[in-house]
Motif scaffolding. Structure first.
Motif, mmCIF file in Angstrom:
data_model
loop_
_atom_site.group_PDB
_atom_site.id
_atom_site.type_symbol
_atom_site.label_atom_id
_atom_site.label_comp_id
_atom_site.label_asym_id
_atom_site.label_seq_id
_atom_site.Cartn_x
_atom_site.Cartn_y
_atom_site.Cartn_z
ATOM 1 N N VAL A 1 4.021 1.996 5.331
ATOM 2 C CA VAL A 1 2.841 2.200 6.324
ATOM 3 C C VAL A 1 1.589 1.876 5.825
ATOM 4 N N ASP A 2 0.669 1.195 6.607
ATOM 5 C CA ASP A 2 -0.619 0.930 5.865
ATOM 6 C C ASP A 2 -1.613 1.983 6.084
ATOM 7 N N SER A 3 -1.421 2.698 7.279
ATOM 8 C CA SER A 3 -2.573 3.642 7.403
ATOM 9 C C SER A 3 -1.832 4.759 8.254
ATOM 10 N N LEU A 4 -2.270 6.014 7.749
ATOM 11 C CA LEU A 4 -1.936 7.132 8.583
ATOM 12 C C LEU A 4 -2.984 7.745 9.281
ATOM 13 N N LYS A 5 -2.976 7.976 10.548
ATOM 14 C CA LYS A 5 -4.172 8.172 11.317
ATOM 15 C C LYS A 5 -4.165 9.782 12.020
ATOM 16 N N ILE A 6 -5.388 10.375 11.767
ATOM 17 C CA ILE A 6 -5.336 11.860 12.308
ATOM 18 C C ILE A 6 -6.340 11.592 13.557
ATOM 19 N N PRO B 1 -0.397 4.875 1.300
ATOM 20 C CA PRO B 1 -1.278 4.662 2.635
ATOM 21 C C PRO B 1 -2.599 4.999 2.606
ATOM 22 N N GLU B 2 -3.455 4.266 3.458
ATOM 23 C CA GLU B 2 -4.748 4.807 3.713
ATOM 24 C C GLU B 2 -4.570 6.188 4.632
ATOM 25 N N LEU B 3 -5.496 7.142 4.173
ATOM 26 C CA LEU B 3 -5.573 8.196 5.218
ATOM 27 C C LEU B 3 -6.904 8.114 5.875
ATOM 28 N N LEU B 4 -6.680 7.834 7.292
ATOM 29 C CA LEU B 4 -7.846 7.505 7.991
ATOM 30 C C LEU B 4 -8.066 8.751 8.978
ATOM 31 N N ALA B 5 -9.328 9.240 9.019
ATOM 32 C CA ALA B 5 -9.727 10.572 9.736
ATOM 33 C C ALA B 5 -10.832 10.166 10.767
ATOM 34 N N PRO B 6 -10.753 11.206 11.768
ATOM 35 C CA PRO B 6 -11.775 11.070 12.761
ATOM 36 C C PRO B 6 -13.388 11.545 12.430
ATOM 37 N N ALA B 7 -14.501 10.974 12.873
ATOM 38 C CA ALA B 7 -15.752 11.189 12.594
ATOM 39 C C ALA B 7 -16.597 11.131 13.631
ATOM 40 N N VAL C 1 -7.467 19.615 8.157
ATOM 41 C CA VAL C 1 -6.446 18.588 8.419
ATOM 42 C C VAL C 1 -6.366 17.428 7.387
ATOM 43 N N VAL C 2 -7.652 16.747 7.037
ATOM 44 C CA VAL C 2 -7.700 15.800 6.138
ATOM 45 C C VAL C 2 -7.089 16.240 4.611
ATOM 46 N N SER C 3 -7.664 17.413 4.183
ATOM 47 C CA SER C 3 -7.194 18.158 2.843
ATOM 48 C C SER C 3 -5.708 18.542 2.882
ATOM 49 N N ALA C 4 -5.162 18.823 4.131
ATOM 50 C CA ALA C 4 -3.670 19.174 3.977
ATOM 51 C C ALA C 4 -2.834 17.669 3.880
ATOM 52 N N TYR C 5 -3.083 16.867 4.675
ATOM 53 C CA TYR C 5 -2.634 15.367 4.419
ATOM 54 C C TYR C 5 -2.817 14.789 3.148
ATOM 55 N N ARG C 6 -4.221 14.868 2.667
ATOM 56 C CA ARG C 6 -4.221 14.365 1.362
ATOM 57 C C ARG C 6 -3.262 15.096 0.396
ATOM 58 N N LYS C 7 -3.074 16.179 0.288
ATOM 59 C CA LYS C 7 -2.346 17.035 -0.693
ATOM 60 C C LYS C 7 -0.767 16.424 -0.501
ATOM 61 N N MET C 8 -0.436 16.410 0.952
ATOM 62 C CA MET C 8 1.065 15.775 1.009
ATOM 63 C C MET C 8 1.152 14.426 0.774
ATOM 64 N N ILE C 9 0.295 13.566 0.968
ATOM 65 C CA ILE C 9 0.353 12.133 0.604
ATOM 66 C C ILE C 9 0.399 11.760 -0.975
ATOM 67 N N ASP C 10 -0.374 12.677 -1.824
ATOM 68 C CA ASP C 10 -0.525 12.594 -3.096
ATOM 69 C C ASP C 10 0.915 13.085 -3.548
ATOM 70 N N ALA C 11 1.258 14.260 -3.287
ATOM 71 C CA ALA C 11 2.397 14.748 -3.709
ATOM 72 C C ALA C 11 3.604 13.885 -3.675
ATOM 73 N N ILE C 12 3.937 13.271 -2.310
ATOM 74 C CA ILE C 12 4.869 12.511 -2.094
ATOM 75 C C ILE C 12 4.650 11.080 -3.166
ATOM 76 N N TYR C 13 3.372 10.757 -3.198
ATOM 77 C CA TYR C 13 3.515 9.440 -3.930
ATOM 78 C C TYR C 13 3.719 9.687 -5.444
ATOM 79 N N GLU C 14 3.409 10.972 -5.906
ATOM 80 C CA GLU C 14 3.708 11.301 -7.279
ATOM 81 C C GLU C 14 4.925 11.917 -7.460
ATOM 82 N N ASN C 15 5.913 11.974 -6.422
ATOM 83 C CA ASN C 15 7.285 12.657 -6.243
ATOM 84 C C ASN C 15 7.116 14.157 -6.760
ATOM 85 N N LYS C 16 6.134 14.780 -6.206
ATOM 86 C CA LYS C 16 6.000 16.255 -6.390
ATOM 87 C C LYS C 16 5.796 17.199 -5.221
#
Length: 807
Positions: free
Chosen positions: A246-251, A4-10, A264-279
């Motif tokens: 899910v298409d987008s995960l929003k922070i 999914p897309e990781l969507l962050a506030p700016a 927060v973005v780096s934390a969710y980036r780490k988890m999303i990538d780990a789940i996607y790679e089954n790690k």
């Protein structure tokens, strides 16, 4: 599994850079008008250019929030703002106002729209409407469970609509788009629907026995932060969300700073990538969770209350509504002379020099300081950094909380656009071709070249050395994911030639991407539909609607001389209530009834709503009109104020659905209402414009109950049928204007807060609207009045209207 897309506030340019560098696939931001965070730094059309360039060069998208209600005088300005931002390259717009959405969908269908959570797309039946409005994506309400999200995922995907889920950040205690607490409270100048929420839910309140009309006395039932939820973190549900597509995960967090966004973005980036790679693992999840707790939380933990589908007592933040930190350990000894504090902790990641610590005795902070030095040995740490005089105030057993952890993204981990490259020979030139591999700019190409050199006695460069040099793109937004040599030819170039060719290729590619941002975009308006709305005016141009807010508080008959009576659907089935309705129907043979739906309701309440409709139909027959709700669905004959009809564009959009009653937003002033009526006066209108004349209004509609606080098997609301909430300020406790009534729904564990309306419509305005040819309904809303009072109110209202019509 789809990634999914990781969507962050700016909320600012610095936040945008931080979010994208940390791995955000997209950012959402507001301009200086019409966005729900008007107190953030935000952007202008001029500064938007820099934001778009930074994001797009790094393969990230930019969404603009136009997620407030729009006044009639502002509508065309908002449309022009959207068009101007679109022509600059914005990828999509989040909208709340259905009038704005319908106008853009009809006249500027090329502009991609996302339905904001403020649009309150709660019902399963909304997918078809969202498709008609041209929505490319829907942001789901935060109150949905995983089962409810799963049901909507299939519906929206079947209609080619993406869906977005909030995964981290602040929770509103009220349904999004249905909160008037800030707009009606105190000065009334801070409307949440207009981008200026003052967050009154974070204040301290007292819960009192008795309604808001009765002076508070004695001790309150409860005091404290009664309406302040914890922040949500969906970490435990990320895999499940990704599994269902899910298409987008929003922070959430446009009012935060860049350090918060980075963490927060780096934390969710780490988890999303780990789940996607089954790690993913429990250890990774625990580390990420702790980093998030340090960054920001309220009350010491996060909530997953709604995602889990079960309400519990751990929803509120408690009295510590600011940054709480992560519990690190307990003091086991102090030495003021040595300037040290010894702490026992079993957490694997100890704080570092410069991190802030907070020392507390229960919930009271005793000291806070930056860590100067730390020595760790197994489960004990000795820390320095606090003044000896402050250390002397500390004692064994006090708790130590970690309040900060610096998160820095290594240069090699910064988000960059993956590209592929090919080195080839073309005559006496060596050419580097580069191309974007994925994302919105996939396929964009550029080339650079260098003339073959006479190297004299020097050897040509090896491919390995050339490749190494070409891959040095660290100062650019690009990174090679694939680089190859096409053909067997000597690389007769110097290192300086390679560097220049690389720099030129990256610069040319950046130019091509920035050109592509607006390629093919059109600012042409479509003509729109020319089909007139086919409708007939009602037989009576003016009717009176009497709404009963809380049937439990009414101890006498309902009849009061109104044309239509509206009752809460969640209460009609309670013992004895239908008998009062039968008496009403017998005593007023011309009267009709309808049922008011909750502002939003979960799927497990659909059956209860259906039963309420059947009960009303059984007893009232054809005199049962149907439901009043916030959105049009099967059986709906009217829209309540929760529909947020704030301009004539929204009014006509809803009028086209052949509804009979349309309540205007309670936030509109009389001047705005008269202008709205004037704008639609030339149309063939069928629905009654419902105008608030008397009584309390919903300040807050919530899935949360402040009495029971989501306790299991709670009976508090049955023991306290009449309660009110007021600010925890002693000198105000005797002023009922400062309190709001709490209306609970036993068995459903939810409540609404009702307070005084800031805007009521006069008889003169009603008559003026009727003279314009607009059918109108005068709405009176009853809470604590007896039957004689209700009759007097309706009679006085009818007399005023008759007198004014005579003038």
């Amino acid at each position: 599994m789809k990634k999914p897309e990781l969507l962050a506030p700016a909320g600012s340019m610095n936040m945008l850079r931080a979010a994208i560098d940390a791995g955000a696939d997209a950012v959402y931001l507001g301009l200086d008008q019409y966005n729900a965070r008007m107190h953030a730094e935000n952007f202008t059309l001029e500064t938007l250019r820099e934001a778009l360039d930074y994001a797009h060069l790094r393969n990230s998208k930019v969404y603009i929030t136009l997620n407030t209600l729009i006044d009639d005088d502002e509508m065309m300005d908002a449309v022009e703002l959207a068009l101007a931002a679109y022509m600059k390259g914005v990828d999509a717009f989040l909208v709340q106002d259905k009038g704005l959405a319908s106008y853009l969908a009809e006249h500027l269908p090329q502009i991609p729209l996302h339905a904001s959570t403020q649009m309150n797309v709660f019902s399963l039946s909304h997918s078809e409407e969202m498709k008609k409005l041209g929505m490319k994506r829907v942001v789901l309400p935060r109150e949905l469970s995983m089962d409810e999200i799963r049901a909507r995922a299939e519906l929206f995907h079947d209609n080619d609509i993406e869906f977005e889920v909030f995964v981290h950040g602040a929770m509103c205690v009220c349904y999004s788009g249905l909160c008037l607490f800030s707009a009606m409270n105190k000065s009334g100048s801070r409307s949440g629907n207009r981008g200026s929420c003052a967050q009154p839910c974070r204040q301290s309140y007292q819960l009192w026995e008795g309604n808001r009309e009765v002076a508070a006395s004695g001790k309150p039932i409860r005091s404290g932060k009664l309406l302040s939820p914890k922040d949500q973190s969906a970490l435990p549900y990320l895999r499940e969300l990704m599994d269902l597509g899910v298409d987008s995960l929003k922070i959430e967090g446009r009012m935060r700073d860049e350090q918060y966004v980075t963490a927060v973005v780096s934390a969710y980036r780490k988890m999303i990538d780990a789940i996607y790679e089954n790690k993913d693992s429990k250890e990774v999840l625990e580390q990420v969770r702790n980093d998030l707790l340090i960054t920001f939380n309220r009350g010491g933990s996060f909530t997953t209350q709604y995602l889990q589908g079960r309400k519990g007592p751990d929803y509120l933040s408690g009295e510590y509504v600011g940054k709480y930190g992560l519990y690190w350990g307990d003091i086991i000894s102090v030495s003021a002379k040595a300037g040290t504090i010894s702490v026992r902790s079993f957490l694997p990641d100890p704080p570092q020099k410069g991190d802030f610590l907070s020392i507390r005795d229960k919930e009271e902070e005793i000291a806070s300081f930056p860590l100067g030095k730390i020595d760790v040995e197994r489960d004990m740490s000795v820390v320095k950094g606090l003044h000896p005089d402050a250390i002397a105030k500390l004692s064994r057993g006090m708790s130590v909380y970690r309040m900060s952890k610096k998160i820095e993204i290594p240069r090699e981990k910064l988000r960059r656009t993956p590209i592929c490259g090919t080195l080839r020979q073309d005559g006496d030139m060596i050419v580097l071709d580069v191309m974007v591999k994925e994302g919105a700019f996939a396929g964009v190409k550029a080339s650079s070249s260098a003339e073959i050199q006479d190297l004299g006695d020097s050897e040509p460069l090896t491919w390995e050395r050339t490749k190494e040099q070409l891959q040095k793109t660290g100062q650019t937004p690009f990174v090679f994911s694939d680089l190859k040599k096409d053909g067997d030819f000597p690389i007769a170039l110097r290192i300086s030639n390679i560097n220049a060719m690389r720099r030129d290729a990256m610069a040319f590619l950046a130019e091509k991407i920035l050109e592509r941002q607006t390629l093919g975009r059109s600012e042409k308006y479509a003509s729109g539909s020319e089909e007139p709305i086919s409708s007939e005016k009602p037989e009576k141009m003016h009717v009176v609607i009497a709404e009963y807010i809380d049937m439990r508080r009414i101890t006498s008959g309902y009849a009061c001389g109104a044309d239509i009576y509206v009752f809460p659907a969640l209460q009609i089935g309670q013992a004895g209530r239908i008998n009062y309705i039968n008496e009403l129907l017998n005593s007023e043979p011309q009267a009709k009834i309808a049922l008011r739906l909750p502002g939003a309701y979960k799927d497990d309440m659909i059956d209860a709503v259906s039963k309420a409709g059947k009960l009303a139909s059984t007893h009232a027959g054809e005199r049962f009109l149907g439901f009043f709700g916030t959105n049009a669905s099967e059986g709906t004959v009217g829209l309540t104020s929760g529909a947020n009809i704030y301009n004539h564009f929204t009014y006509m959009y809803e009028e086209a659905k052949a509804l009979d009653f349309l309540y205007l937003s309670y936030e509109l002033t009389q001047d705005q209402i008269r202008k709205l009526a004037m704008d639609i006066s030339g149309e063939e209108l069928h629905a009654y414009m419902c105008l608030h004349r008397y009584g309390p209004i919903e300040w807050m509609q919530s899935e949360f109950c402040p009495l029971g606080r989501h306790q299991a098997h709670c009976t508090v609301c049955r023991d306290h049928p009449e309660t009110s909430i007021g600010e925890k300020t002693s000198e105000k406790n005797d002023h009922h204007d400062d309190r709001v009534d709490v209306v609970c729904y036993p068995g459903f564990c939810r409540a609404d807060l009702f307070g005084n309306a800031r805007n009521t419509v006069s008889a003169e305005t009603v008559s003026e609207i009727l003279r314009m040819g607009v059918p109108a309904a005068s709405v009176v809303r009853f809470m604590n009045e007896d039957q004689d009072e209700r009759r007097m109110i309706v009679d006085a209202l009818l007399d005023d209207d008759t007198d004014d019509e005579g003038e």
